[in-house]
Design a protein around this motif. Sequence first.
Motif, PDB file in Angstrom:
ATOM      1  N   MET A 183     -95.323 -23.149  -5.589  1.00 30.33           N
ATOM      2  CA  MET A 183     -95.095 -23.512  -6.984  1.00 30.33           C
ATOM      3  C   MET A 183     -93.660 -24.057  -7.132  1.00 30.33           C
ATOM      4  O   MET A 183     -93.424 -25.070  -7.794  1.00 30.33           O
ATOM      5  N   ALA A 184     -92.722 -23.375  -6.486  1.00 29.71           N
ATOM      6  CA  ALA A 184     -91.323 -23.802  -6.529  1.00 29.71           C
ATOM      7  C   ALA A 184     -91.134 -25.125  -5.778  1.00 29.71           C
ATOM      8  O   ALA A 184     -90.411 -26.013  -6.229  1.00 29.71           O
ATOM      9  N   GLU A 204     -92.341 -28.002  -7.779  1.00 30.65           N
ATOM     10  CA  GLU A 204     -91.381 -28.346  -8.827  1.00 30.65           C
ATOM     11  C   GLU A 204     -90.233 -29.186  -8.263  1.00 30.65           C
ATOM     12  O   GLU A 204     -89.772 -30.137  -8.883  1.00 30.65           O
ATOM     13  N   VAL A 211     -94.118 -30.675 -14.163  1.00 28.48           N
ATOM     14  CA  VAL A 211     -94.966 -29.488 -14.111  1.00 28.48           C
ATOM     15  C   VAL A 211     -95.456 -29.337 -12.678  1.00 28.48           C
ATOM     16  O   VAL A 211     -96.032 -30.269 -12.114  1.00 28.48           O
ATOM     17  N   SER A 212     -95.185 -28.189 -12.096  1.00 31.41           N
ATOM     18  CA  SER A 212     -95.665 -27.944 -10.730  1.00 31.41           C
ATOM     19  C   SER A 212     -96.974 -27.177 -10.761  1.00 31.41           C
ATOM     20  O   SER A 212     -97.098 -26.186 -11.478  1.00 31.41           O
ATOM     21  N   TYR A 213     -97.936 -27.646  -9.992  1.00 28.34           N
ATOM     22  CA  TYR A 213     -99.194 -26.926  -9.807  1.00 28.34           C
ATOM     23  C   TYR A 213     -99.241 -26.250  -8.447  1.00 28.34           C
ATOM     24  O   TYR A 213    -100.259 -25.659  -8.078  1.00 28.34           O
TER      25      TYR A 213
END
Lengths: 181, 435
Positions: A126-127, A130, A153-155
């Motif tokens: 997730m990081a 981003e 937005v991170s998926y």
Amino acid sequence: MELMKYSKPFALAAVLALVVGCGGSTQEGVSEDVVADEVLVTDEDARRAEAEAARREAAARAEQMQAEAGAMPEIFTIYFDFDKSNIRSEFYDVLNAHAAYLMANPNARVVLEGHTDERGTREYNMALGERRGQSVQRYLSLQGVASSQMEVVSYGEERPAVRGTTREAHAQNRRVEFNYR
Amino acid sequence: MKKQWGLSLVLLVGLFLSQWAQANLTIRITQGNDQATPIAVVPFARDGVGVLPEDVAQIISQNLERTGLFAPIPREDLISLPSSARDVVYRDWRLLRVNYLIVGQISRSGNELEIRYEVFDVVRQERLMAERVTGRTEALRDRAHFISDRIYEKLTGQRGIFSTQIAYVTAEALSGRAEYRFRLHVADADGQRSRTILTSHEPILSPDWSPDGRRLAYVSFEQGRPAIFIQEIETGERFQLTNFRGLNGSPAWSPDGQRIAMTLSRDGQPEIYIYELEQRRLTRVTNHFAIDTEPSWSPDGRYLVFTSSRSGGPQIYRVNLSNGDIDRLSFEGNYNARARFSPDGDEIFMVHRDAGGGLFSIAGLNIETGRMRILTTSPLDESPTVAPNGAMVMYALMQGEQGVLGVVSTDGRIRYELPAAQGDVREPAWSPFLD
């Protein structure tokens, strides 16, 4: 910053003008060989005409580029190496096209969706996703895109583009997608 | 009238069962322990209670088998079927080479069922336990888990985990590209009686139990960006805890239930924060340009371990919350992430990849000695969660292209899997002890 804003399209236009100019001088050489006695008379005129043509072509090209900048770019995804968030050089053209579009359309809003492959832990990915989105955001911002037009937005690994555990599948999933709203 | 009632009850039970059957995880033991202690669990006698919805002795037998410590002999090998001390002939059981014998009987007691059970040490020829529990027919499975806990604790000295629960996430691909249905489930620790507590078309991840076992914190993308939610399991009541710009992830409840550690990137890069629920105060714990994420509390609440890429790749670090000192815990391998403490605080369990860049395994790391033990060997193991008695670690693995849950004992002696009938299963979280 204001100077930076249009530097890319102008730089490209200058390169194009140079290319057209080169083409002109080669032709001139050829014509010299073919009609020898007309050379002295027409050389200056021809040079002027060629230069004029090149200028016109460059101007037309620049105009076309500006028109294109108003149109939606065609590629919406760029890809990354494993555990990396730096932009690969082959994708600068894609980012430039989006920068031009966003600057020509100040009301356009884009979500930069960062994605990773399935390897590694979900929250670390997730990081990482981003970071990839932020790399793109930073580049676009350097080109002059307003920060209010972009959101990262991170998926992570939650929304793979393709399923599968192959090297190819992983490569296609490590990406940033431009999602215009 | 009575008959009608019976029929509708059967229909009702059948309905529930079919619903459960779809969602439940089935157990497949993939690695046994040949050093396990042989035991016999005799089917419990039924005294005037008719057909029951659960086979109590079978549940106890399977529970004990899954610890890896006990090897129940097959039912067809039983040479007699005692149901209480007076029917037990020790010689028979010595011949079968079992160390322990469990018998019982179920009778009616008013509106409830009464289960009497006894445990015998065959070698020493003595009765170790003789107890009785009561409960309604619907609670039979709970009672079977309770009895399993009692017996396990008597025989091993360690508290049983059969009455605990697990939370996990499933993802099913729907028609069309990148369309999914994500669901958050709560089930018994054996994967049975699963129920969905949240459904979304956007990702759900990182469920974490409150220490009282009544609430779950988790990350949901339902608003198009990540946010941390807290949900009451029993009522379904939920509220949104965070809505910061950027990452809102890795919620981790403190052992006292007063604080939640989390990852936020509101200041530009992912950092660990602690949110005090009562005071509504947010404190930043880490400050580094690298990725800091996946916090987990030490059982005494004095430390957080977390994943940081400050040395290049992800490694495990520990922060002392009283003075902010940070030290690195993991050194072996080029990828160590998402650590979780053992209940005694001596060891952490994490995702580990060796320096060769091969498998992502679950490994245990002793904090004091630095000794690391690799517990699993499939290529993409992740999300370790430790049972509250410290005996087992549940994790997520890929079986072909399907995500399933796996369980391995912390000494590595037994391993089993809990696959779902369809979809990917992932993000397990083992509950604390539930009372």
